[in-house]
Write a protein that holds these residues in place. Structure first.
Motif, mmCIF file in Angstrom:
data_model
loop_
_atom_site.group_PDB
_atom_site.id
_atom_site.type_symbol
_atom_site.label_atom_id
_atom_site.label_comp_id
_atom_site.label_asym_id
_atom_site.label_seq_id
_atom_site.Cartn_x
_atom_site.Cartn_y
_atom_site.Cartn_z
ATOM 1 N N ALA A 162 0.785 -1.327 -0.003
ATOM 2 C CA ALA A 162 0.011 0.040 -0.080
ATOM 3 C C ALA A 162 0.994 1.177 0.110
ATOM 4 N N LYS A 163 2.155 1.237 0.873
ATOM 5 C CA LYS A 163 2.724 2.430 0.888
ATOM 6 C C LYS A 163 3.525 2.716 -0.511
ATOM 7 N N ALA A 164 3.917 1.458 -1.108
ATOM 8 C CA ALA A 164 4.454 1.673 -2.558
ATOM 9 C C ALA A 164 3.687 2.321 -3.503
ATOM 10 N N GLY A 165 2.432 1.803 -3.304
ATOM 11 C CA GLY A 165 1.287 2.430 -4.421
ATOM 12 C C GLY A 165 1.171 4.002 -4.003
ATOM 13 N N LEU A 166 1.321 4.477 -2.501
ATOM 14 C CA LEU A 166 1.208 5.832 -2.283
ATOM 15 C C LEU A 166 2.208 6.372 -2.859
ATOM 16 N N GLU A 167 3.408 6.143 -2.628
ATOM 17 C CA GLU A 167 4.596 6.829 -3.232
ATOM 18 C C GLU A 167 4.519 6.912 -4.816
ATOM 19 N N ALA A 168 3.993 5.756 -5.244
ATOM 20 C CA ALA A 168 3.976 5.811 -6.815
ATOM 21 C C ALA A 168 2.918 7.004 -7.320
ATOM 22 N N GLY A 179 3.550 22.977 -12.802
ATOM 23 C CA GLY A 179 3.105 24.380 -13.245
ATOM 24 C C GLY A 179 1.798 24.825 -12.617
ATOM 25 N N SER A 180 1.375 23.844 -11.827
ATOM 26 C CA SER A 180 0.206 24.585 -11.090
ATOM 27 C C SER A 180 0.012 25.380 -9.899
ATOM 28 N N GLY A 181 1.259 25.442 -9.352
ATOM 29 C CA GLY A 181 1.561 25.861 -8.052
ATOM 30 C C GLY A 181 1.522 25.096 -6.967
ATOM 31 N N ILE A 182 0.884 23.675 -6.876
ATOM 32 C CA ILE A 182 0.925 23.135 -5.965
ATOM 33 C C ILE A 182 1.926 21.996 -5.655
ATOM 34 N N ARG A 183 2.518 21.747 -4.639
ATOM 35 C CA ARG A 183 3.553 20.972 -4.301
ATOM 36 C C ARG A 183 3.097 19.607 -3.799
ATOM 37 N N ALA A 184 3.341 18.408 -4.542
ATOM 38 C CA ALA A 184 2.957 17.176 -3.855
ATOM 39 C C ALA A 184 4.415 16.667 -3.567
ATOM 40 N N SER A 185 4.628 16.220 -1.946
ATOM 41 C CA SER A 185 5.611 15.753 -1.311
ATOM 42 C C SER A 185 5.457 14.306 -0.666
ATOM 43 N N VAL A 186 6.527 13.621 -0.433
ATOM 44 C CA VAL A 186 6.448 12.712 0.483
ATOM 45 C C VAL A 186 7.136 12.711 1.556
ATOM 46 N N VAL A 187 6.913 12.561 2.628
ATOM 47 C CA VAL A 187 8.018 12.447 3.852
ATOM 48 C C VAL A 187 7.912 10.928 4.492
ATOM 49 N N ARG A 188 8.985 10.359 4.092
ATOM 50 C CA ARG A 188 9.300 8.983 4.297
ATOM 51 C C ARG A 188 10.087 8.485 5.484
ATOM 52 N N PRO A 189 9.283 8.047 6.618
ATOM 53 C CA PRO A 189 9.645 7.568 7.770
ATOM 54 C C PRO A 189 10.461 6.325 7.689
ATOM 55 N N GLY A 190 11.656 6.280 8.486
ATOM 56 C CA GLY A 190 12.338 4.969 8.811
ATOM 57 C C GLY A 190 11.647 4.440 10.088
ATOM 58 N N PRO A 191 12.174 3.566 10.815
ATOM 59 C CA PRO A 191 11.590 2.975 12.159
ATOM 60 C C PRO A 191 11.375 4.042 12.970
ATOM 61 N N THR A 192 9.774 4.072 13.428
ATOM 62 C CA THR A 192 9.390 5.366 14.316
ATOM 63 C C THR A 192 8.744 4.534 15.539
ATOM 64 N N VAL A 246 10.878 17.178 -2.617
ATOM 65 C CA VAL A 246 9.990 16.376 -3.311
ATOM 66 C C VAL A 246 9.985 15.317 -2.397
ATOM 67 N N LEU A 247 10.988 14.623 -1.859
ATOM 68 C CA LEU A 247 10.778 13.464 -0.984
ATOM 69 C C LEU A 247 12.051 13.691 0.208
ATOM 70 N N VAL A 248 11.609 13.579 1.421
ATOM 71 C CA VAL A 248 12.256 13.795 2.522
ATOM 72 C C VAL A 248 12.506 12.448 3.236
ATOM 73 N N GLU A 249 13.419 11.779 3.295
ATOM 74 C CA GLU A 249 13.315 10.365 4.240
ATOM 75 C C GLU A 249 14.032 10.706 5.395
ATOM 76 N N VAL A 250 13.656 10.142 6.412
ATOM 77 C CA VAL A 250 14.173 10.349 7.617
ATOM 78 C C VAL A 250 14.458 8.970 8.393
ATOM 79 N N GLN A 251 15.839 8.950 8.834
ATOM 80 C CA GLN A 251 16.147 7.310 9.258
ATOM 81 C C GLN A 251 16.774 7.670 10.860
ATOM 82 N N PRO A 252 16.374 6.625 11.640
ATOM 83 C CA PRO A 252 17.056 6.985 13.278
ATOM 84 C C PRO A 252 18.720 6.880 12.838
ATOM 85 N N GLU A 253 19.438 7.738 13.858
ATOM 86 C CA GLU A 253 20.838 7.667 13.758
ATOM 87 C C GLU A 253 21.031 6.400 14.617
#
Length: 257
Positions: A162-168, A179-192, A246-253
């Motif tokens: 489902a998440k793979a479909g969401l990111e696609a 060109g519309s002025g709207i930004r579609a972005s993904v914030v991608r969590p690692g283990p949270t 566009v895509l911000v992936e966050v991983q635990p240090e």
């Protein structure tokens, strides 16, 4: 002349999945910036408690029940939120839970429900909110993805798919909205560390962790906090117009050696 008008100081924000975890942390973070926030989730009583806290701290917040698997509920939430706070400038879609299971053992109806929550529910929100954003020629749509999308984990049932479909869908949106002025972005969590999946039994979690270790998904025990992901959402929506995270992936240090 600037290429774009700057963001308004006041940006009404709709947050799906705001009763706990990343959604609740995001509501707090956006409210601290002075943005009015609409909190939606099935557990509306928790949203109401959080909204009361935000208002007590001087912010603007509104709570309304939201079930993203129900089109009427989505429409009612957006209609009520925009009536209360004004037209949506920011949409954060993060509703959902995870059910652990082997794919072949997962009941097909449970599998379908996960897809409805994580993928179809997000599309319902986009379908309802985007026409107004397109008319105003600005807005941020932030979809909460998962590092399970590019690297599926065993025993996550339908969640990884489902998440793979969401990111696609997010990539598709970005192309369609160019060109519309709207930004579609993904914030991608690692283990949270959230409540997601916490009702699973040791009999389910034990084999899952063993499989994750075998496939290299459990390198260290550190996990992200929900506030870490909220900070990423804030960074995405606060980027000046003309720039698109566009895509911000966050991983635990990893722990210090």
């Amino acid at each position: 002349m600037p290429r774009y008008e700057p963001h308004p100081d006041r940006r009404p924000s709709l947050i799906a999945g705001a009763s706990s975890g990343i959604g609740a942390a995001t509501a707090l973070a956006l409210a601290e910036l002075g943005h009015p926030v609409a909190l939606g989730a099935r557990r509306v009583e928790l949203c109401e408690e959080l909204a009361a806290k935000i208002r007590a701290d001087g912010g603007a917040a509104y709570a309304h029940r939201l079930d993203v698997t129900d089109a009427d509920s989505v429409d009612e939430f957006v209609t009520a939120a925009e009536r209360e706070l004004g037209p949506a400038e920011i949409l954060v879609s993060g509703a959902g839970d995870i059910e652990f299971s082997l794919v072949q053992e997962m009941d097909p109806e449970r599998f379908l429900h996960q897809v409805h929550v994580h993928l179809v529910g997000a599309q319902r929100l986009v379908h309802r909110v985007l026409p107004g954003m397109l008319e105003r020629r600005r807005g941020d749509v932030v979809l909460i993805g998962s590092d399970c999308a590019p690297e599926p984990r065993p025993r996550t049932g339908a969640y990884s798919a489902a998440k793979a479909g969401l990111e696609a869908m997010a990539v598709q949106l970005r192309m369609e909205l160019e060109g519309s002025g709207i930004r579609a972005s993904v914030v991608r969590p690692g283990p949270t560390l959230t409540n997601m999946g916490m009702d699973s039994t040791p009999e389910v979690v034990g084999p899952l962790l063993e499989d994750w270790k075998v496939w290299g998904f459990a390198r260290h025990p550190h996990m992200l906090r929900a506030s870490d992901l909220a900070a990423a959402v804030v960074a995405v929506v606060s980027a000046p117009r003309g720039a698109h995270l566009v895509l911000v992936e966050v991983q635990p240090e990893a722990p210090l050696r």
